[in-house]
Design an enzyme around this catalytic site. Structure first.
Site, PDB file in Angstrom:
ATOM      1  N   HIS A  29       0.835  -1.202   0.000  1.00 24.19           N
ATOM      2  CA  HIS A  29       0.000   0.000   0.000  1.00 24.19           C
ATOM      3  C   HIS A  29       0.873   1.256   0.000  1.00 24.19           C
ATOM      4  CE1 HIS A  29      -3.148  -2.589   2.224  1.00 24.19           C
ATOM      5  NE2 HIS A  29      -3.596  -2.409   0.991  1.00 24.19           N
ATOM      6  N   LYS A  53     -15.861  -7.360   5.787  1.00 20.84           N
ATOM      7  CA  LYS A  53     -14.606  -8.115   5.695  1.00 20.84           C
ATOM      8  C   LYS A  53     -14.112  -8.577   7.056  1.00 20.84           C
ATOM      9  CE  LYS A  53     -12.487  -6.511   1.412  1.00 20.84           C
ATOM     10  NZ  LYS A  53     -11.275  -5.944   0.822  1.00 20.84           N
ATOM     11  N   ARG A 107      -1.457  -6.218  -8.487  1.00 19.37           N
ATOM     12  CA  ARG A 107      -0.405  -7.197  -8.179  1.00 19.37           C
ATOM     13  C   ARG A 107      -0.330  -8.278  -9.225  1.00 19.37           C
ATOM     14  NH1 ARG A 107      -2.874  -8.216  -2.380  1.00 19.37           N
ATOM     15  NH2 ARG A 107      -4.557  -8.455  -3.842  1.00 19.37           N
ATOM     16  N   SER A 145      -3.104  -7.819   2.516  1.00 15.67           N
ATOM     17  CA  SER A 145      -3.460  -7.675   3.930  1.00 15.67           C
ATOM     18  C   SER A 145      -4.031  -8.966   4.500  1.00 15.67           C
ATOM     19  CB  SER A 145      -4.478  -6.545   4.112  1.00 15.67           C
ATOM     20  OG  SER A 145      -3.900  -5.307   3.817  1.00 15.67           O
TER      21      SER A 145
END
Length: 180
Positions: A29, A53, A107, A145
């Site tokens: 990030h 989440k 990514r 994460s």
């Protein structure tokens, strides 16, 4: 910056938005934030509420960590970086903060498929807001994460994936959440 939100020369201020849950904020990030901040006059980091989440950190702590971890980037680069919580549509938040650019980090090809779909939907919702993709640097392409939290919960070393303050807070949070 002079009054009216216009930098010297009279051009309107270019505001970018980089949003996510940042649970926790990672080196990946921060790489995107540092590189993205060079592209705009002001970069807003939108920390999404997104309770769906099941975040490790409450919203207030994610905002606090993002602010703390972005300070060295702002100090080093002179970038204007603002961290704000938000709820709802990213494109609506972009409008709210005056952003004309949504920055997204990629990514992998899998990220691109998802992000391209989101960019298309956002474009339909507001054609004045552009999405700009930045490829993750090769050292950060695998960091997520979700994986950082899983590794920490299983007792693995996450020091290469998150900055120091986030490392300390993540390990403390994981210790607190362990039964017994």
């Amino acid at each position: 910056m002079p009054e009216g939100g216009k930098p010297e020369g009279g051009k309107p201020e270019l505001v970018g938005l980089y949003s996510g849950t940042f649970d926790p904020i990672t080196n990946g990030h921060l790489d995107i934030i540092g590189r993205g901040a060079r592209l705009v006059d002001r970069l807003v980091i939108g920390v999404a509420i997104n309770t769906g989440k099941g975040p490790l950190f409450p919203l207030e702590e994610r905002v606090e960590l993002a602010r703390a971890e972005c300070e060295p980037i702002a100090a080093r680069t002179g970038a204007v970086i603002e961290v704000r919580p938000f709820e709802g549509l990213v494109v609506a938040f972009a409008r709210e903060v005056g952003a004309r650019m949504i920055l997204r980090g990629l990514r992998s090809v899998t990220d691109f498929d998802y992000e391209a779909q989101m960019a298309g939907m956002n474009r339909r919702l507001d054609e004045e807001v552009e999405t700009v993709f930045l490829m993750a640097s090769e050292t950060n392409q695998f960091i997520a994460s979700r994986l950082v939290k899983e590794i920490a919960r299983l007792g693995g070393d996450i020091s290469g994936f998150v900055p120091r303050l986030t490392l300390e807070r993540t390990l403390a949070r994981v210790r607190e959440s362990r039964p017994g």
